[in-house]
Design a protein around this motif. Structure first.
Motif, PDB file in Angstrom:
ATOM      1  N   SER A  66       0.835  -1.215   0.000  1.00 62.51           N
ATOM      2  CA  SER A  66       0.000   0.000   0.000  1.00 62.51           C
ATOM      3  C   SER A  66       0.863   1.255   0.000  1.00 62.51           C
ATOM      4  N   ASP A 190      -6.041  -1.309  -4.500  1.00 58.18           N
ATOM      5  CA  ASP A 190      -5.394  -1.807  -3.288  1.00 58.18           C
ATOM      6  C   ASP A 190      -6.311  -2.829  -2.608  1.00 58.18           C
ATOM      7  N   GLU A 191      -6.120  -4.076  -2.905  1.00 57.41           N
ATOM      8  CA  GLU A 191      -6.928  -5.171  -2.361  1.00 57.41           C
ATOM      9  C   GLU A 191      -8.421  -4.899  -2.515  1.00 57.41           C
TER      10      GLU A 191
HETATM   11 MG   LIG Z   1      -1.969  -2.653   2.342  1.00 55.50          MG
END
Ligand SMILES: [Mg+2]
Ligand SMILES: Nc1ncnc2c1ncn2[C@@H]1O[C@H](COP(=O)(O)OP(=O)(O)OP(=O)(O)O)[C@@H](O)[C@H]1O
Length: 336
Positions: A66, A190-191
């Motif tokens: 991240s 991000d995910e």
């Molecule tokens: Mg992360």
């Protein structure tokens, strides 16, 4: 073995160049809150992203995924290194000068609830980026937002509802619509499906894939494990303790993983067999926790958990080195 892959999209034009990016967070201590050390969240990462491709970034919690995404978008300033977007160095730009690039680069976050303002209706949420970034009229914004809602599989008649009235998967569709409404070139995901039920994950991933084709998007797709990025990625980078330890086209990574850490990540997911030629992989089990990013191991960051570590690994830090024909790079002394 499958043949080399001549027609992959990443053979064409570069969109993004990440050059020796570092992000160190200061650690404050003592009563004077002086800097007593640094947490090396991202530690010398370089890679390129080509127009139209999806690069998956995989690694366990705390490996710096991240942080890397936020630095690329300039939501965080890099400690060192350069980010070139369409050939322009954006790493040193002031907040004002970086603003035009914000249109071209968007992020979709993991938590579709936390990242959406619960006091705004869907229409307001999706139109907001247009309000900030463009001079479109109210009617034009509304028209675009409705078209985008339909593109992401939301019903236009739901536009006056609020985020809590939607399911997790639908909320993530709202986040995607928000990210895409101003026609970005690069989307850092991000995910984006990690918080969703497995049954919904595939729907949202398929949607993202379709939108990528339709809107000519380039994705950086962050995930914890190699199963989520399997279908969507063209290439995959594996991160460990702030560094890329292996990066390769998907076929090469799944069928011929070289780094013991990548081999361990593959061993921890159900059998992957992309093209029916899956080789017998050595089963490597990764034990223990990620070491501290404040005091990383000397030499190779993975050596403290690596079943194949030898003397040199504690002394020399292995560089990412090209192996074989495909754009396959690995940072491991077993191959140098
Ligand atoms: Mg992360
Ligand atoms: N703002 C911050 N200040 C200090 N340390 C931070 C900050 N943000 C992240 N870190 C630290 O940097 C390291 C990398 O964090 P990051 O969130 O980038 O990892 P990640 O790979 O995204 O993990 P996860 O899979 O849990 O999301 C971690 O050790 C984290 O604690």
């Amino acid at each position: 073995m499958s043949s080399p892959t001549p027609n992959l999209p990443f053979k064409d034009e570069k969109l993004l160049d990440v050059l020796h990016i570092k992000k160190y967070f200061p650690i404050k201590g003592g009563i004077f809150k002086r800097t007593v050390g640094h947490l090396k969240a991202v530690d010398d990462v370089s890679f390129s992203v080509y127009k139209g491709e999806t690069v998956g970034i995989v690694g366990e919690s705390g490996s710096g995924k991240s942080t890397l995404g936020r630095v690329i978008l300039r939501l965080l300033d890099p400690t060192d290194g350069e980010i070139h977007f369409e050939g322009k160095d954006i790493s040193g730009l002031t907040a004002r000068k970086v603003r035009p690039f914000r249109r071209d680069m968007q992020m979709v976050f993991q938590d579709p609830f936390g990242s959406l303002n619960s006091k705004m209706s869907v229409a307001e949420l999706i139109e907001e980026p247009l309000l900030v970034q463009t001079s479109l009229s109210k009617a034009e914004r509304k028209e675009k937002a409705i078209a985008m809602m339909e593109k992401v599989g939301l019903r236009a008649e739901d536009r006056l509802k609020y985020p809590h009235e939607f399911s997790g998967g639908q909320r993530q569709r709202i986040s995607i619509a928000r990210a895409l409404i101003i026609n970005p070139k690069l989307v850092i995901c991000d995910e984006p499906v990690s918080a969703l039920d497995v049954s919904i994950q595939a729907q949202v991933l398929n949607l993202m894939k379709d939108l990528q084709d339709e809107l000519s998007l380039t994705y950086l797709f962050i995930a914890h494990d190699l199963s989520v990025v399997k279908h969507i990625s063209d290439r995959i980078a594996v991160m460990y303790l702030g560094r890329i330890v292996e990066i390769a086209p998907k076929q090469a990574l799944y069928n011929n993983a070289l780094h013991p850490y990548t081999q361990g990540l593959l061993a921890s997911i159900p059998e992957v067999d992309l093209d029916g030629t899956n080789q017998k992989r050595e089963k490597i089990r990764i034990e223990g926790d990620l070491p501290s990013a404040v005091h990383p191991p000397s030499g190779c960051p993975f050596r403290t958990r690596c079943p194949k570590a030898h003397e040199r690994c504690a002394v020399d830090r292995p560089d990412l080195t090209k192996v074989g024909e495909d754009e396959h790079f690995v940072a491991c002394h077993l191959y140098t």
